[in-house]
Write a protein that holds these residues in place. Structure first.
Motif, PDB file in Angstrom:
ATOM      1  N   ILE A 171       0.841  -1.205   0.000  1.00 25.04           N
ATOM      2  CA  ILE A 171       0.000   0.000   0.000  1.00 25.04           C
ATOM      3  C   ILE A 171       0.874   1.252   0.000  1.00 25.04           C
ATOM      4  CG2 ILE A 171      -1.637   1.340   1.375  1.00 25.04           C
ATOM      5  CD1 ILE A 171      -2.785  -1.400   2.310  1.00 25.04           C
ATOM      6  N   PHE A 172       1.898   1.251   0.836  1.00 28.80           N
ATOM      7  CA  PHE A 172       2.824   2.384   0.875  1.00 28.80           C
ATOM      8  C   PHE A 172       3.455   2.591  -0.501  1.00 28.80           C
ATOM      9  CE2 PHE A 172       7.113   4.033   1.268  1.00 28.80           C
ATOM     10  CZ  PHE A 172       6.936   5.170   2.031  1.00 28.80           C
ATOM     11  N   ASN A 173       3.940   1.496  -1.084  1.00 28.71           N
ATOM     12  CA  ASN A 173       4.572   1.588  -2.405  1.00 28.71           C
ATOM     13  C   ASN A 173       3.627   2.181  -3.445  1.00 28.71           C
ATOM     14  OD1 ASN A 173       7.119   0.724  -1.915  1.00 28.71           O
ATOM     15  ND2 ASN A 173       6.989  -1.165  -3.081  1.00 28.71           N
ATOM     16  N   GLN A 174       2.403   1.687  -3.443  1.00 28.57           N
ATOM     17  CA  GLN A 174       1.488   2.058  -4.510  1.00 28.57           C
ATOM     18  C   GLN A 174       0.962   3.478  -4.367  1.00 28.57           C
ATOM     19  OE1 GLN A 174      -0.963  -1.312  -3.866  1.00 28.57           O
ATOM     20  NE2 GLN A 174       0.176  -2.601  -5.281  1.00 28.57           N
ATOM     21  N   TYR A 175       1.023   4.033  -3.175  1.00 24.70           N
ATOM     22  CA  TYR A 175       0.681   5.444  -3.003  1.00 24.70           C
ATOM     23  C   TYR A 175       1.881   6.354  -3.266  1.00 24.70           C
ATOM     24  CZ  TYR A 175      -4.098   5.197  -1.251  1.00 24.70           C
ATOM     25  OH  TYR A 175      -5.448   5.036  -1.148  1.00 24.70           O
ATOM     26  N   VAL A 176       3.042   5.950  -2.753  1.00 27.43           N
ATOM     27  CA  VAL A 176       4.218   6.816  -2.802  1.00 27.43           C
ATOM     28  C   VAL A 176       4.917   6.776  -4.160  1.00 27.43           C
ATOM     29  CG1 VAL A 176       6.528   7.182  -1.841  1.00 27.43           C
ATOM     30  CG2 VAL A 176       4.584   6.718  -0.318  1.00 27.43           C
TER      31      VAL A 176
END
Length: 533
Positions: A452-457
């Motif tokens: 989730i962090f990867n896909q937002y950032v």
């Protein structure tokens, strides 16, 4: 007592096609190798072939997740999909990618209760039903909100199937093949990725919404097959013994591991070791409840390793290519959707090849060497990819752009030999049965949070600073290597129970093995005397 358990040489030991006598005395081979019937193999034994067919049914769970990531990668190159959802970008694009993992995050807290309460098979069935429902809604989507809701439901269902499938694989496998088969689970993420990549490439020329609805519909095929068949698969003998159903567990072990012979040495060895391990967890280690995950030094060590592996598997720079390959290509001047989709399809075949190689090597090379070689290779090739991206951005060098593609392939070869096959198998094998469902849930939650962090950032950072964002990952991968060097424990050539006991000290190993080690030593001593005579 069966004569095959006496202290005299086991009839199988002199005929093993796998290992020499010297290997058997060393730690290079499993402790149970002298109990294996050399005539019982994966390619000529009907029961093991059937068992492995059931395991293949469980392996497709990982393919579903791989399909999703690559499908979303491909859809971003389709003008028809962009038009249907108003050209999503930035945080909206991040949400469309991340929502499935947000759905998984919502389901994971319930997964250990289903897996430990209802059993592994039924948990997979429930997850597959939910994924089928979500796929139908996703394929029929008429708005961004409908598409997001469908992907949330797919992720919610996948959390149950993904929690139970690898546990059932590792708990029911024939012991000689457990490591490679469990490692193949996550390696087959790439199998789903291949199907998704070439499906989107094939539907690219359909000039209406079916160009993205067809790939969406195909996502439900693995789950549909599981719905139809999974309840006929064998249940975990560990789960059955944990529920007091010893007779069923013994019959399952005997049926699939020894052609139905309940007195077979290997079956008795497994059955008794599982019972001893469960007794140790209840009476000595007190592995009950959530607090037990951090109650002992051994459990804290397990948790520290599996959480780190979950984050490392997604924070090694691979998330840039897995979900935003089109943006990477745009940054180096490759903007033709056909070329993007073609390279994406070839890359997934490349990934699967290296991932399966890593799975095959896990019991030969060992988990620890594979992790260290993999991380070192990623550090080298990602750094070179960063340098070439900078050269293209600053000087417009076509050669540098082509080199970026080459280094992406080399980076993934390094990633795939360890992180594709081993992260899931390592997580389930180091956890004792009593904590396996709960600990694996923590692993899966950590994995989803990192995704989730990867896909937002990632999309925001790529839009903002382009290739300079790669430098962050270059530094992080070096940290990963140091961490893995310090903390990863070698686990090859042990049964599932013996692997878990590595973290609990000598007392745990002795309790779980019982008198087996003493009998083995006496057997070897007598064998040596017989050879001298």
């Amino acid at each position: 007592m069966d004569e095959r358990f006496s202290i005299f040489p086991c009839p199988y030991i002199n005929y093993s096609p796998y290992f020499s006598r010297n290997d058997i005395r060393s730690s290079k081979v499993p402790a149970y190798v002298h109990l294996l019937n050399p005539r019982r193999t994966w390619y000529n034994n009907r029961r093991i072939i059937i068992l492995n067919a059931w395991i293949v049914l469980l392996l497709v769970t990982a393919s579903n997740n791989g399909y999703d990531g690559t499908m979303m990668n491909g859809l971003q190159s389709l003008p028809q999909w962009k038009l249907s959802f108003n050209n999503p970008s930035g945080s909206m694009l991040g949400l469309l990618n991340a929502i499935q993992h947000i759905g998984s995050l919502g389901g994971y807290p319930f997964s250990p209760y289903l897996a430990d309460g209802l059993g592994r098979r039924r948990t997979v069935f429930i997850g597959a039903v939910l994924m089928c429902m979500g796929t139908v809604v996703q394929t029929a989507s008429q708005s961004v909100g409908m598409f997001i809701g469908a992907r949330f439901l797919i992720g919610f269902g996948h959390s149950f199937a993904a929690a139970a499938s690898p546990m059932l694989i590792t708990e029911v496998s024939y012991p000689l093949y457990r490591g490679p088969l469990t490692s193949t689970y996550n390696a087959l993420w790439q199998g789903g990725a291949i199907v998704a990549a070439w499906t989107t490439f094939g539907t690219f020329r359909i000039h209406n919404t079916w160009s993205w609805r067809i790939p969406s519909a195909f996502q439900g095929i693995p789950a549909l097959v599981q719905v139809c068949l999974i309840l006929f698969a064998p249940e975990s003998p560990r789960w059955l013994i944990g529920k007091g159903r010893h007779e069923e567990a013994l019959k399952t072990l005997a049926y699939y591991h020894a052609d139905g012979d309940e007195n077979d040495p290997l079956v008795q060895y497994e059955f008794n070791e599982i019972k001893n391990a469960l007794e140790f967890d209840r009476t000595v280690a007190a592995n009950v409840g959530w607090l037990s995950l951090i109650a002992t030094p051994g459990n804290r060590r397990r948790l520290r390793i599996i959480v780190a592996l979950a984050f490392f598997s997604q924070w090694s720079g691979n998330g840039l290519v897995s979900y935003y390959l089109n943006k990477v290509f745009d940054s180096i001047g490759i903007t033709d959707p056909t070329i993007q989709l073609l390279i994406n399809g070839i890359l997934q075949i490349w990934n699967l090849t290296w991932a399966l190689l890593g799975a095959a090597l896990c019991d030969r090379a060992g988990r620890r060497p594979l992790f260290l070689v993999s991380t070192a290779g990623m550090a080298i090739f990602f750094t070179l990819q960063t340098v070439c991206s900078a050269q293209f951005a600053i000087h417009g060098s076509t050669a540098a752009a082509h080199a970026v593609i080459a280094f992406i392939f080399l980076f993934y070869a390094s990633y795939d030999i360890a992180f594709s096959p081993l992260i899931t198998s390592y997580a389930v094998e180091v956890l004792p049965f009593a904590l396996r469902a709960k600990g694996f849930m923590v692993y899966n939650i950590s994995l989803s949070l990192s995704l989730i962090f990867n896909q937002y950032v990632n999309p925001v950072a790529l839009d903002a600073i382009q290739w300079k964002y790669y430098i962050v990952y270059c530094c992080w991968i070096v940290f990963e290597w140091v961490y893995l060097y310090l903390f990863v424990v070698e686990t090859k050539n042990r049964t599932l129970e013996e692997t878990a006991a590595l973290f609990d000290g000598e007392e745990a190993t002795q309790h779980i093995q019982g008198d087996t080690a003493a009998l083995d030593n006496q057997r070897d001593d007598l064998s040596e005397e017989k050879e001298k005579d």
